[in-house]
Design an enzyme around this catalytic site. Structure first.
Site, PDB file in Angstrom:
ATOM      1  CB  CYS A  22     -17.863  11.983 -28.371  1.00 37.77           C
ATOM      2  SG  CYS A  22     -16.075  12.153 -28.341  1.00 37.77           S
TER       3      CYS A  22
ATOM      4  NE  ARG B 221     -10.284   0.013 -40.891  1.00 32.60           N
ATOM      5  CZ  ARG B 221      -9.957   1.211 -41.364  1.00 32.60           C
ATOM      6  NH1 ARG B 221     -10.180   2.298 -40.666  1.00 32.60           N
ATOM      7  NH2 ARG B 221      -9.372   1.317 -42.514  1.00 32.60           N
TER       8      ARG B 221
ATOM      9  CB  CYS C 207     -20.465  14.235 -30.800  1.00 31.05           C
ATOM     10  SG  CYS C 207     -19.881  15.302 -32.137  1.00 31.05           S
TER      11      CYS C 207
ATOM     12  CB  CYS D 223     -11.602   6.751 -44.149  1.00 31.90           C
ATOM     13  SG  CYS D 223     -12.114   5.721 -42.768  1.00 31.90           S
TER      14      CYS D 223
ATOM     15  CB  CYS E  82      -6.021   5.851 -37.746  1.00 32.54           C
ATOM     16  SG  CYS E  82      -6.341   4.491 -38.892  1.00 32.54           S
TER      17      CYS E  82
ATOM     18  CB  CYS F 220      -5.814   7.435 -42.182  1.00 32.62           C
ATOM     19  SG  CYS F 220      -7.471   8.142 -42.347  1.00 32.62           S
TER      20      CYS F 220
ATOM     21  CB  CYS G  34     -13.869  17.726 -28.077  1.00 37.43           C
ATOM     22  SG  CYS G  34     -14.451  18.162 -29.729  1.00 37.43           S
TER      23      CYS G  34
END
Length: 412
Positions: free
Chosen positions: A72, A272, A69, A202, A109, A142, A65
């Site tokens: 991550c 969740r 972040c 969400c 998901c 999702c 990616c």
């Protein structure tokens, strides 16, 4: 405690607690912990009974990616030894999803690493959604693909997506310390785009990144204002090869207090229990079911979770039941508001209503970047020096080596 009686009364009325009350929950002692869980459990059972919704993650594209972040494993510059692969084909993703559905998951998901989808990526994911829905009648889907451009949420909804996940992760005031390649406002904008397109929004948080109690309350109050149907609560697992590798800040007791605070602030929303539960709650996971009404089944994006069979046994042994496919997750007032006016309304537990048939995706932010976020706060493998950090449990963290992107059967 007068505080807990007040919070229960407010939760049953969907009334927003004060910031001082929310902070007080986080400040309670370990001696008061069971009282806090019991109080928040009354609110959880009032709105959701003893049902537990199961969700299943499929990592469509892992690693590499461009976002930075800090939490991550898939971030720019990550040295975490995770699986790296490009887009799964629709039939591969549908096969992976089927394993989770067979295990009892009612929502799948779909997460992909990256800053956000191109229009070609949206076409690709749309075909994947259609394949999953064709093979599995009634399943909710999702998407979690990162920052959305104008019109992309509408296209995903037209393809059959039920929800979109994009986590806020932490407070606005500290967001720049965690990520520099996009802003907190970018995340808020994507959640709003999902709402406006009629998708069930969400959005959640990651606890354990060194934030203060005030930061936790700030992000949960911001989430209530955004009014997602689902709020994933992730607990950071500091894994080797990322900037937060030394941040082992959570205890099982603190994790439970955080979940209780979220339940009091967002009483009638799907809360969740997401990434990091196995590592930080450990043997206290069953107590968390009294606070959260939703969990991920099996593995996460880049890390292994508790065995799917163990998840189901835990739910049964704790006196809860798996939510069936024919059951509407959200309380009636929220589900009705979703059917009539998607994307409107006022706060997680407000009288204003909200959008969508609830459910959530895990994963998060910029995509799997945050993909490794939501459900991925738990991923990677911490070793070496981290083992000397007080409270560190790198022995409980394992990189995912099965399921999507491999030839091995998934954990479901």
């Amino acid at each position: 405690m007068d505080l807990l009686n007040t919070l229960v009364d407010k939760g049953l009325r969907r009334e927003l607690p004060t910031r001082e009350e929310a902070l007080a929950v986080l400040a309670t002692s370990d001696d008061e912990l069971l009282d806090v869980v019991a109080a928040a459990g009354k609110v959880r059972r009032h709105w959701f009974g003893r049902r537990v919704k199961l969700n299943y993650l499929v990592n469509l594209k892992s690693g590499l990616c461009p976002e930075d972040c800090s939490y991550c494993s898939q971030r720019l510059g990550s040295k975490a030894d995770i699986l790296k692969y490009t887009w799964l084909k629709p039939e591969e993703a549908s096969k992976a999803a089927a394993a989770g559905i067979a295990g009892g998951a009612k929502r799948v998901c779909l997460v992909a690493s990256g800053r956000g989808p191109t229009d070609r990526d949206v076409d690709r994911v749309s075909k994947t959604i259609e394949a999953i829905k064709e093979d599995n009648e009634g399943v909710e889907v999702c998407a979690c693909l990162g920052l959305l451009s104008d019109g992309q949420a509408e296209r995903l909804r037209s393809a059959g997506a039920d929800a979109y996940n994009h986590n806020l992760n932490t407070s606005e005031s500290t967001y720049g310390e965690i990520t520099t390649t996009h802003t907190y406002a970018d995340r808020v904008d994507t959640v709003r785009k999902a709402h406006e397109a009629g998708l069930s929004a969400c959005s959640g948080l990651i606890a354990g990144m060194g934030e203060s109690d005030e930061d936790l309350v700030d992000v949960v109050f911001a989430l209530r204002e955004l009014d997602p149907d689902s709020v994933p609560v992730n607990f950071l697992i500091p894994f080797e090869g990322t900037p937060l590798a030394k941040e082992w800040n959570l205890t099982p007791q603190r994790a439970l207090r955080i979940l209780a605070m979220v339940r009091f602030v967002c009483p009638d929303v799907e809360v969740r229990l997401a990434g990091g539960r196995e590592v930080h709650l450990r043997t206290l996971q069953p107590l968390a079911l009294h606070l959260a009404n939703s969990i991920f089944l099996g593995d996460y994006l880049t890390s292994e979770g508790q065995a799917g069979k163990a998840d189901l046994e835990m739910i049964a042994d704790a006196g809860f039941e798996v939510e069936g496919a024919g059951t509407t997750t959200l309380p009636e007032h929220r589900a009705d508001a979703a059917a009539g006016a998607c994307g409107t309304g006022g706060g997680c537990g407000s009288e204003g209503g909200s959008g969508g048939v609830c459910g959530s995706s895990a994963g998060a932010g910029e995509t799997a970047t945050a993909a490794a976020v939501a459900p991925e706060a738990a991923s990677g493998a911490a070793e070496g020096e981290d083992a000397a950090v007080p409270g560190a449990r790198p022995d409980l963290v394992a990189v995912r080596r099965r399921g999507a992107g491999t030839d091995l059967a998934p954990n479901a």
